[in-house]
Write a protein that holds these residues in place. Structure first.
Motif, PDB file in Angstrom:
ATOM      1  N   VAL A  98       0.839  -1.204   0.000  1.00 24.43           N
ATOM      2  CA  VAL A  98       0.000   0.000   0.000  1.00 24.43           C
ATOM      3  C   VAL A  98       0.871   1.249   0.000  1.00 24.43           C
ATOM      4  CG1 VAL A  98      -1.566   1.385   1.432  1.00 24.43           C
ATOM      5  CG2 VAL A  98      -2.050  -1.024   1.033  1.00 24.43           C
ATOM      6  N   GLU A  99       1.905   1.251   0.833  1.00 25.81           N
ATOM      7  CA  GLU A  99       2.797   2.408   0.886  1.00 25.81           C
ATOM      8  C   GLU A  99       3.539   2.589  -0.441  1.00 25.81           C
ATOM      9  OE1 GLU A  99       6.458   4.271   3.569  1.00 25.81           O
ATOM     10  OE2 GLU A  99       5.345   2.499   4.277  1.00 25.81           O
ATOM     11  N   CYS A 102       1.120   3.982  -3.096  1.00 19.50           N
ATOM     12  CA  CYS A 102       0.811   5.393  -2.852  1.00 19.50           C
ATOM     13  C   CYS A 102       1.993   6.298  -3.183  1.00 19.50           C
ATOM     14  CB  CYS A 102       0.383   5.594  -1.403  1.00 19.50           C
ATOM     15  SG  CYS A 102      -1.230   4.877  -0.996  1.00 19.50           S
ATOM     16  N   GLN A 103       3.177   5.894  -2.764  1.00 20.65           N
ATOM     17  CA  GLN A 103       4.355   6.721  -3.033  1.00 20.65           C
ATOM     18  C   GLN A 103       4.661   6.789  -4.526  1.00 20.65           C
ATOM     19  OE1 GLN A 103       5.925   8.727  -0.857  1.00 20.65           O
ATOM     20  NE2 GLN A 103       4.260   8.074   0.483  1.00 20.65           N
ATOM     21  N   ILE A 106       2.110   9.188  -6.048  1.00 19.40           N
ATOM     22  CA  ILE A 106       2.431  10.568  -5.691  1.00 19.40           C
ATOM     23  C   ILE A 106       3.620  11.080  -6.503  1.00 19.40           C
ATOM     24  CG2 ILE A 106       3.304  12.028  -3.814  1.00 19.40           C
ATOM     25  CD1 ILE A 106       1.553  10.262  -1.913  1.00 19.40           C
ATOM     26  N   LEU A 116      -7.544   3.949  -5.514  1.00 13.25           N
ATOM     27  CA  LEU A 116      -6.871   2.783  -4.952  1.00 13.25           C
ATOM     28  C   LEU A 116      -7.870   2.020  -4.092  1.00 13.25           C
ATOM     29  CD1 LEU A 116      -3.347   2.668  -3.294  1.00 13.25           C
ATOM     30  CD2 LEU A 116      -5.280   1.401  -2.360  1.00 13.25           C
ATOM     31  N   LEU A 161      -3.428   4.440   4.936  1.00 14.47           N
ATOM     32  CA  LEU A 161      -4.390   5.148   4.091  1.00 14.47           C
ATOM     33  C   LEU A 161      -5.146   6.208   4.883  1.00 14.47           C
ATOM     34  CD1 LEU A 161      -5.833   2.152   2.046  1.00 14.47           C
ATOM     35  CD2 LEU A 161      -4.246   3.907   1.238  1.00 14.47           C
ATOM     36  N   ILE A 165      -2.328   9.157   3.978  1.00 12.78           N
ATOM     37  CA  ILE A 165      -2.949   9.648   2.741  1.00 12.78           C
ATOM     38  C   ILE A 165      -4.135  10.540   3.063  1.00 12.78           C
ATOM     39  CG2 ILE A 165      -4.068   9.003   0.580  1.00 12.78           C
ATOM     40  CD1 ILE A 165      -1.038   8.392   0.748  1.00 12.78           C
ATOM     41  N   ASN A 169      -5.784  13.988  -0.276  1.00 10.11           N
ATOM     42  CA  ASN A 169      -4.559  13.877  -1.058  1.00 10.11           C
ATOM     43  C   ASN A 169      -4.865  14.204  -2.524  1.00 10.11           C
ATOM     44  OD1 ASN A 169      -2.398  12.340  -2.713  1.00 10.11           O
ATOM     45  ND2 ASN A 169      -1.591  12.296  -0.631  1.00 10.11           N
ATOM     46  N   VAL A 172      -4.047  10.614  -4.655  1.00  8.11           N
ATOM     47  CA  VAL A 172      -4.556   9.287  -4.282  1.00  8.11           C
ATOM     48  C   VAL A 172      -5.897   9.405  -3.579  1.00  8.11           C
ATOM     49  CG1 VAL A 172      -4.113   7.141  -3.030  1.00  8.11           C
ATOM     50  CG2 VAL A 172      -2.186   8.473  -3.936  1.00  8.11           C
ATOM     51  N   TRP A 174      -8.869   6.622  -2.004  1.00  6.57           N
ATOM     52  CA  TRP A 174      -8.817   5.216  -1.602  1.00  6.57           C
ATOM     53  C   TRP A 174     -10.118   4.738  -0.982  1.00  6.57           C
ATOM     54  CZ3 TRP A 174      -9.750   4.119   3.507  1.00  6.57           C
ATOM     55  CH2 TRP A 174      -9.664   5.197   4.405  1.00  6.57           C
TER      56      TRP A 174
END
Length: 245
Positions: A98-99, A102-103, A106, A116, A161, A165, A169, A172, A174
């Motif tokens: 997940v990280e 997201c990264q 971004i 997501l 999340l 996030i 954001n 992203v 979610w």
């Protein structure tokens, strides 16, 4: 529209890929080299199969490239129900993915936020809502945190999340889908989504089919009305009628 699916070779991941393809979408499916995939996938022009040695070794640059032309992403990753799957490495399989996703999103800085959708579990509370949990369930969950690394992994994934996030954001958006006890039914049947559990996931669990979970996840990815309703939330799924294979 193109969706990246991580954990695409799993029991629910395969069904999600099929749901998206039936809806006319293009799909990128990340699978391990050792994974078994349907023969029909190999000849589908709208499906790109990305084979990797290990999901957890994907770099952020690689993930950025995979996501570059995608408008949405789904993770159906989970731990195998074996001793190695539960207690072996990687213990943060879901949270780390997940990280990473997201990264990577971004860093790509898309003009429009990517959706997501994470497959999680009804045993994980949405701590944004202060969901009511019995004392008995709190005690058991405390033990699960000590004894079962996958439970902690699921919690850390949604915590990332919710907290990192958040709801605003620019890149992203979610939703974390929380199915209760999973069962296998071939076709999509009637099911319902709830903001919070309507029964105890530990002491009075409901059931939901993997087909219904895949269908709901696909609706979140494709349907603007469904996304507007559940964006930034952790819906819980139950079959409307308990059916077993």
């Amino acid at each position: 529209m193109t969706t990246l699916v991580v954990g695409a070779s799993g029991a629910t991941g395969k069904l999600l890929v099929e749901q998206l393809l039936k809806s006319g979408q293009s799909v990128k499916a990340i699978v391990r080299f050792s994974s078994s995939i349907p023969e029909t996938w190999k000849s589908n022009d709208r499906l790109t199969i990305i084979k990797v040695d290990a999901i957890e070794t994907i770099s952020i640059d690689e993930m950025m490239a995979y996501l570059k032309d995608c408008q949405s992403v789904a993770s159906c990753l989970g731990h195998n129900l074996s001793f190695k799957g539960i207690y072996g490495k990687p213990r943060r399989l879901v949270a780390d993915m997940v990280e990473l996703l997201c990264q990577a999103i971004i860093k790509n800085a898309p003009e429009k936020p990517l959706r997501l959708v994470l497959m999680n579990t009804a045993g994980n509370s949405n701590r944004d809502l202060n969901e009511r949990i019995s004392i008995g369930q709190k005690i058991v969950i405390g033990l699960l945190r000590l004894l079962l690394p996958p439970h902690v992994d699921n919690e850390k994934a949604t915590d990332y999340l919710r907290i990192k996030i958040g709801q605003k954001n620019p890149f992203v958006e979610w939703a974390a889908v929380r199915p209760d006890s999973l069962i296998d039914i071939e076709n999509v049947t009637a099911y319902s989504a709830h903001t919070s559990p309507t029964r105890s996931a530990l002491f009075d669990s409901g059931k939901v089919s993997r087909s219904n979970v895949a269908h709901f996840m696909s609706q979140l990815l494709l349907d603007d009305k469904a996304w507007k309703k559940w964006k930034g939330q952790m819906p819980v799924l139950y079959n409307d009628a308990i059916e077993e294979k």
